[in-house]
Design a protein around this motif. Structure first.
Motif, PDB file in Angstrom:
ATOM      1  N   LEU A 256      -7.626 -27.648 -31.073  1.00 25.14           N
ATOM      2  CA  LEU A 256      -7.387 -28.068 -32.455  1.00 25.14           C
ATOM      3  C   LEU A 256      -8.553 -27.660 -33.352  1.00 25.14           C
ATOM      4  O   LEU A 256      -8.363 -27.086 -34.428  1.00 25.14           O
ATOM      5  CB  LEU A 256      -7.176 -29.581 -32.509  1.00 25.14           C
ATOM      6  CG  LEU A 256      -7.001 -30.162 -33.897  1.00 25.14           C
ATOM      7  CD1 LEU A 256      -5.797 -29.565 -34.579  1.00 25.14           C
ATOM      8  CD2 LEU A 256      -6.864 -31.658 -33.832  1.00 25.14           C
TER       9      LEU A 256
ATOM     10  N   GLY B 263     -10.105 -21.578 -41.505  1.00 27.59           N
ATOM     11  CA  GLY B 263     -11.039 -21.704 -42.617  1.00 27.59           C
ATOM     12  C   GLY B 263     -11.456 -23.107 -42.961  1.00 27.59           C
ATOM     13  O   GLY B 263     -12.066 -23.333 -43.997  1.00 27.59           O
TER      14      GLY B 263
ATOM     15  N   ASP C  30     -16.860 -25.799 -40.676  1.00 30.37           N
ATOM     16  CA  ASP C  30     -17.238 -25.998 -39.288  1.00 30.37           C
ATOM     17  C   ASP C  30     -17.778 -27.383 -39.017  1.00 30.37           C
ATOM     18  O   ASP C  30     -17.773 -27.831 -37.872  1.00 30.37           O
ATOM     19  CB  ASP C  30     -18.288 -24.955 -38.897  1.00 30.37           C
ATOM     20  CG  ASP C  30     -17.648 -23.615 -38.678  1.00 30.37           C
ATOM     21  OD1 ASP C  30     -16.951 -23.478 -37.670  1.00 30.37           O
ATOM     22  OD2 ASP C  30     -17.818 -22.727 -39.522  1.00 30.37           O
ATOM     23  N   ALA C  31     -18.254 -28.061 -40.067  1.00 27.85           N
ATOM     24  CA  ALA C  31     -18.742 -29.420 -39.864  1.00 27.85           C
ATOM     25  C   ALA C  31     -17.635 -30.286 -39.295  1.00 27.85           C
ATOM     26  O   ALA C  31     -17.871 -31.153 -38.455  1.00 27.85           O
ATOM     27  CB  ALA C  31     -19.241 -30.000 -41.182  1.00 27.85           C
ATOM     28  N   PHE C  32     -16.408 -30.022 -39.713  1.00 30.59           N
ATOM     29  CA  PHE C  32     -15.288 -30.831 -39.212  1.00 30.59           C
ATOM     30  C   PHE C  32     -15.056 -30.553 -37.736  1.00 30.59           C
ATOM     31  O   PHE C  32     -14.878 -31.486 -36.941  1.00 30.59           O
ATOM     32  CB  PHE C  32     -14.026 -30.526 -40.010  1.00 30.59           C
ATOM     33  CG  PHE C  32     -12.891 -31.432 -39.669  1.00 30.59           C
ATOM     34  CD1 PHE C  32     -12.836 -32.704 -40.195  1.00 30.59           C
ATOM     35  CD2 PHE C  32     -11.903 -31.028 -38.795  1.00 30.59           C
ATOM     36  CE1 PHE C  32     -11.810 -33.550 -39.864  1.00 30.59           C
ATOM     37  CE2 PHE C  32     -10.868 -31.870 -38.463  1.00 30.59           C
ATOM     38  CZ  PHE C  32     -10.826 -33.135 -39.003  1.00 30.59           C
TER      39      PHE C  32
ATOM     40  N   PHE D 177     -17.180 -29.469 -35.617  1.00 30.33           N
ATOM     41  CA  PHE D 177     -18.280 -30.072 -34.867  1.00 30.33           C
ATOM     42  C   PHE D 177     -18.067 -31.569 -34.712  1.00 30.33           C
ATOM     43  O   PHE D 177     -18.232 -32.131 -33.627  1.00 30.33           O
ATOM     44  CB  PHE D 177     -19.617 -29.809 -35.578  1.00 30.33           C
ATOM     45  CG  PHE D 177     -20.698 -30.753 -35.147  1.00 30.33           C
ATOM     46  CD1 PHE D 177     -21.291 -30.595 -33.909  1.00 30.33           C
ATOM     47  CD2 PHE D 177     -21.086 -31.797 -35.952  1.00 30.33           C
ATOM     48  CE1 PHE D 177     -22.262 -31.476 -33.488  1.00 30.33           C
ATOM     49  CE2 PHE D 177     -22.052 -32.680 -35.534  1.00 30.33           C
ATOM     50  CZ  PHE D 177     -22.649 -32.518 -34.302  1.00 30.33           C
ATOM     51  N   SER D 178     -17.686 -32.233 -35.801  1.00 31.55           N
ATOM     52  CA  SER D 178     -17.530 -33.680 -35.754  1.00 31.55           C
ATOM     53  C   SER D 178     -16.466 -34.076 -34.749  1.00 31.55           C
ATOM     54  O   SER D 178     -16.581 -35.114 -34.097  1.00 31.55           O
ATOM     55  CB  SER D 178     -17.142 -34.222 -37.117  1.00 31.55           C
ATOM     56  OG  SER D 178     -17.937 -33.678 -38.097  1.00 31.55           O
ATOM     57  N   LEU D 179     -15.431 -33.258 -34.657  1.00 33.20           N
ATOM     58  CA  LEU D 179     -14.346 -33.575 -33.735  1.00 33.20           C
ATOM     59  C   LEU D 179     -14.867 -33.609 -32.297  1.00 33.20           C
ATOM     60  O   LEU D 179     -14.660 -34.589 -31.572  1.00 33.20           O
ATOM     61  CB  LEU D 179     -13.251 -32.523 -33.881  1.00 33.20           C
ATOM     62  CG  LEU D 179     -11.906 -32.858 -33.299  1.00 33.20           C
ATOM     63  CD1 LEU D 179     -11.336 -34.065 -33.995  1.00 33.20           C
ATOM     64  CD2 LEU D 179     -10.971 -31.691 -33.457  1.00 33.20           C
TER      65      LEU D 179
ATOM     66  N   LEU E 154     -29.404 -30.075 -32.098  1.00 30.65           N
ATOM     67  CA  LEU E 154     -28.564 -29.004 -32.636  1.00 30.65           C
ATOM     68  C   LEU E 154     -29.418 -27.885 -33.204  1.00 30.65           C
ATOM     69  O   LEU E 154     -29.155 -26.702 -32.981  1.00 30.65           O
ATOM     70  CB  LEU E 154     -27.665 -29.553 -33.743  1.00 30.65           C
ATOM     71  CG  LEU E 154     -26.394 -30.260 -33.348  1.00 30.65           C
ATOM     72  CD1 LEU E 154     -25.731 -30.811 -34.581  1.00 30.65           C
ATOM     73  CD2 LEU E 154     -25.466 -29.299 -32.659  1.00 30.65           C
TER      74      LEU E 154
ATOM     75  N   TYR F 217     -27.933 -24.242 -34.440  1.00 30.84           N
ATOM     76  CA  TYR F 217     -26.603 -24.582 -34.937  1.00 30.84           C
ATOM     77  C   TYR F 217     -26.349 -24.027 -36.333  1.00 30.84           C
ATOM     78  O   TYR F 217     -25.341 -23.375 -36.576  1.00 30.84           O
ATOM     79  CB  TYR F 217     -26.440 -26.097 -34.924  1.00 30.84           C
ATOM     80  CG  TYR F 217     -25.187 -26.582 -35.592  1.00 30.84           C
ATOM     81  CD1 TYR F 217     -23.964 -26.469 -34.957  1.00 30.84           C
ATOM     82  CD2 TYR F 217     -25.224 -27.140 -36.864  1.00 30.84           C
ATOM     83  CE1 TYR F 217     -22.816 -26.909 -35.559  1.00 30.84           C
ATOM     84  CE2 TYR F 217     -24.082 -27.585 -37.477  1.00 30.84           C
ATOM     85  CZ  TYR F 217     -22.877 -27.456 -36.826  1.00 30.84           C
ATOM     86  OH  TYR F 217     -21.737 -27.888 -37.431  1.00 30.84           O
TER      87      TYR F 217
ATOM     88  N   TYR G 271     -27.683 -21.619 -37.938  1.00 34.56           N
ATOM     89  CA  TYR G 271     -27.559 -20.160 -37.960  1.00 34.56           C
ATOM     90  C   TYR G 271     -26.180 -19.743 -37.464  1.00 34.56           C
ATOM     91  O   TYR G 271     -25.513 -18.896 -38.068  1.00 34.56           O
ATOM     92  CB  TYR G 271     -28.657 -19.551 -37.082  1.00 34.56           C
ATOM     93  CG  TYR G 271     -28.585 -18.060 -37.021  1.00 34.56           C
ATOM     94  CD1 TYR G 271     -29.017 -17.303 -38.103  1.00 34.56           C
ATOM     95  CD2 TYR G 271     -28.080 -17.415 -35.914  1.00 34.56           C
ATOM     96  CE1 TYR G 271     -28.936 -15.932 -38.072  1.00 34.56           C
ATOM     97  CE2 TYR G 271     -27.998 -16.051 -35.869  1.00 34.56           C
ATOM     98  CZ  TYR G 271     -28.429 -15.303 -36.947  1.00 34.56           C
ATOM     99  OH  TYR G 271     -28.343 -13.951 -36.913  1.00 34.56           O
TER     100      TYR G 271
ATOM    101  N   VAL H 269     -23.434 -21.417 -37.479  1.00 34.33           N
ATOM    102  CA  VAL H 269     -22.360 -21.794 -38.401  1.00 34.33           C
ATOM    103  C   VAL H 269     -22.279 -20.805 -39.554  1.00 34.33           C
ATOM    104  O   VAL H 269     -21.203 -20.454 -40.025  1.00 34.33           O
ATOM    105  CB  VAL H 269     -22.614 -23.231 -38.914  1.00 34.33           C
ATOM    106  CG1 VAL H 269     -21.827 -23.492 -40.173  1.00 34.33           C
ATOM    107  CG2 VAL H 269     -22.223 -24.216 -37.848  1.00 34.33           C
ATOM    108  N   ASN H 270     -23.447 -20.347 -40.011  1.00 32.23           N
ATOM    109  CA  ASN H 270     -23.448 -19.486 -41.183  1.00 32.23           C
ATOM    110  C   ASN H 270     -23.251 -18.018 -40.859  1.00 32.23           C
ATOM    111  O   ASN H 270     -23.212 -17.197 -41.754  1.00 32.23           O
ATOM    112  CB  ASN H 270     -24.761 -19.668 -41.954  1.00 32.23           C
ATOM    113  CG  ASN H 270     -24.792 -21.008 -42.621  1.00 32.23           C
ATOM    114  OD1 ASN H 270     -23.773 -21.501 -43.059  1.00 32.23           O
ATOM    115  ND2 ASN H 270     -25.965 -21.619 -42.672  1.00 32.23           N
TER     116      ASN H 270
ATOM    117  N   LYS I  63     -18.956 -16.746 -35.184  1.00 31.39           N
ATOM    118  CA  LYS I  63     -17.645 -17.386 -35.276  1.00 31.39           C
ATOM    119  C   LYS I  63     -16.568 -16.485 -34.670  1.00 31.39           C
ATOM    120  O   LYS I  63     -15.696 -16.949 -33.935  1.00 31.39           O
ATOM    121  CB  LYS I  63     -17.354 -17.664 -36.743  1.00 31.39           C
ATOM    122  CG  LYS I  63     -16.144 -18.529 -36.956  1.00 31.39           C
ATOM    123  CD  LYS I  63     -16.022 -18.874 -38.409  1.00 31.39           C
ATOM    124  CE  LYS I  63     -14.700 -19.540 -38.681  1.00 31.39           C
ATOM    125  NZ  LYS I  63     -14.520 -19.820 -40.094  1.00 31.39           N
TER     126      LYS I  63
END
Lengths: 278, 294
Positions: free
Chosen positions: A139, A147, A150-152, A154-156, A224, A229, A231, A233-234, A239
């Motif tokens: 998921l 799109g 990525d914070a979401f 990660f949080s999951l 992290l 982390y 780096y 993500v951005n 990705k």
């Protein structure tokens, strides 16, 4: 009434709640839908979450509903969730109906509301099907491929990882509060005193818990950052590498094709027999 | 030195810490509130709607934006996805209204030690959130039911149900689980919890370093409200548009369908354009960041 409250209170023990929560959260099964491509499933879901709002033809809605029931059965949703969903729909519509009777409506006010129920159930069944059959990793990958920040994602994964720890800590603080405190001697009218006592503790527990969690979240973020982390993500290359395993396979195309054919047959059918249902 | 106005600035990792803290705490509390049984008195439901004091406290102590968004994410993940009752797009509206209300409540407080200010901000945060969600619920039924005017009393009954729900949530769970705990917790945690995250406490009248860079600038907020109004207007227009179509081409079922599809297509095109613009912006930003790093 008193009996019901008593029974409800008897059921609440933190141990019981903990088991129930962990059972629901980690109970992911591999189903037919769970193996499909998550991006495709999410787009499929978007279609069934938006279209019903604009369709007033009951035959089309009924056809969609049947399709959703089939997919729900395919994804082996737990009967408990389906029961909760039905209860919510029935009670919401029921209260509206009763009140509209009070304002001078009649039995004919039931029909438009039945259409609304049909719409709502198509939408909720679609969401249950998709989100309960995808496991958290697929998921979050599907969401981040489409799109979503990525914070979401990660949080999951963090949520699934940290939940047992948090629950354990919460339970310990709660126990220490109970050790030091005193339960009310009498339950009071409708168990109000006992309920108030527990609710007060439930709120107070969050004071130490906030401080502990603050410490833990600092440790998490520091860990992290040592692993790069921000780096990752951005950086679009990272990705791409992470999501490279997502691919549309034959069963995905078959599923899409079947849905498309079904829906495109449904619309002419609905146009020629608009009053098939009532 | 004294002429410079000190601003409340945070590093990237501090923002992340606030986000993680708020997410896990509010998520955990949400799992409990989902399980606490509610007492039904007829259509009036006395329930613990949510532990709003957690995001409220964190929004007042830290930067409200990250705390608010973190709490909303926590609710979606712990309270919905993990319990297997994720509502999909319906949660989006909850997400936006909730984080907006908490953000506003956090911005209202300039001095976390002032209990009166904290209390007013707490209760208005809950009121804003509940008001927005009631309005959205009412609008949902109005869009979903075609012949709303034809049904006697339906419109009134929806408004009454939502109004009672609003009052219950603000007066019962708003006071018990937002106002009182927040007034207890904020002055107590102030100065204690911030060092644990490696930052200084917010000082009185400190300004947030938001400016035009942040995505929740006043301009954007105004834009969002304007867009919502346009959307509602479009909805009303499309209602009348259908009847015009029927009038011109009587009995043409397919034309009605065609019009629906045209309006949906237009909506899809607009949505796709917006998403494309946002994505391109994000990727450009990312590329810049990537070049900066290596």
């Amino acid at each position: 009434m008193v009996e019901a409250v008593k029974r409800a209170l008897g059921k609440i023990s933190v141990e019981h709640i903990k088991l129930e929560l962990l059972g629901t959260a980690y109970n992911s099964s591999s189903t037919f839908l769970g193996r499909l491509d998550p991006r495709m499933l999410l787009i499929w879901y978007l279609f069934f979450a938006i279209t019903p709002w604009f369709v007033y033809n009951r035959t089309i809605l009924l056809g969609m509903f049947i399709f959703m029931v089939v997919t729900t059965v395919l994804s082996k949703v737990s009967p408990y969730i389906v029961f909760i969903l039905c209860l919510g729909l029935v009670s919401q519509i029921g209260w509206m109906f009763l009140l509209s009777l009070f304002f001078g409506g009649g039995a004919e006010s039931l029909l438009p509301m039945l259409t609304l129920t049909l719409k709502l159930s198509v939408i909720s069944l679609a969401s249950i099907t998709v989100f309960s059959s995808l496991d958290p990793e697929r998921l979050s990958d599907g969401l981040s491929a489409l799109g979503v920040p990525d914070a979401f994602a990660f949080s999951l994964s963090y949520g699934y990882r940290i939940l047992p720890t948090l629950l354990e800590e919460f339970h310990q603080i709660l126990l220490s509060f109970r050790l030091r405190g005193q339960r009310p001697a009498k339950h009071g009218f409708l168990y109000l005193r006992t309920a108030a006592y527990y609710l007060r503790i439930l709120v107070l527990v969050f004071y130490p818990l906030m401080l502990n969690t603050a410490k833990r979240s600092r440790t998490t973020v520091e860990a992290l950052e040592t692993r790069g982390y921000t780096y990752a993500v951005n950086n679009p290359k990272v990705k791409k590498l992470r999501l490279s395993y997502l691919a549309m396979q034959r069963r995905d195309w078959l599923f899409v094709a079947f849905s498309a054919v079904y829906i495109s047959l449904l619309f002419p059918l609905g146009a020629s027999f608009p009053n098939l249902l009532y | 030195m004294s002429t410079l106005k000190t601003r409340y600035t945070l590093t990237q990792s501090q923002k992340m810490m606030i986000f993680v803290l708020s997410m896990s705490l509010y998520g955990l509390s949400n799992m409990f509130t989902e399980l606490i049984p509610s007492v039904q008195l007829g259509p009036i439901e006395l329930s613990v709607e949510y532990f709003a004091f957690i995001p409220l406290t964190l929004c007042m102590l830290f930067h409200p934006l990250y705390a608010a968004v973190g709490a909303a994410v926590g609710e979606v993940i712990f309270g919905e996805l993990m319990l297997g009752q994720f509502g999909g797009l319906g949660e989006l509206e909850k997400f936006i209204t909730f984080s907006l209300a908490m953000y506003i409540a956090g911005r209202m407080v300039s001095d976390p030690k002032n209990r009166r200010q904290v209390g007013i901000a707490a209760i208005s945060g809950v009121a804003i959130h509940q008001f927005c969600s009631s309005v959205i619920d009412i609008a949902k039924v109005w869009v979903g039911v075609e012949e709303l005017e034809a049904v006697q009393g339906l419109a009134e009954s929806i408004v009454i149900i939502e109004g009672v729900g609003f009052l219950n949530d603000v007066l019962f769970s708003g006071i018990l689980f937002a106002l009182l705990p927040t007034m207890y917790l904020v002055p107590r945690l102030y100065g204690k919890i911030e060092p644990l995250l490696g930052m200084k406490p917010r000082e009185r009248n400190m300004q947030y370093a938001s400016g035009s860079k942040s995505w929740l600038s006043p301009k954007l907020l105004g834009g969002a409200v304007l867009l919502a109004l346009i959307a509602m207007g479009a909805e009303l227009l499309s209602e009348s548009g259908w009847s015009i179509g029927e009038f011109e081409l009587p009995g043409a079922e397919s034309h009605e369908g065609l019009l629906i599809w045209i309006s949906m297509l237009a909506a899809a095109v607009v949505a796709a354009a917006v998403i494309a613009v946002v994505l391109r912006k994000a990727s450009r930003r990312r590329q810049e960041a990537g070049q900066l790093d290596g």
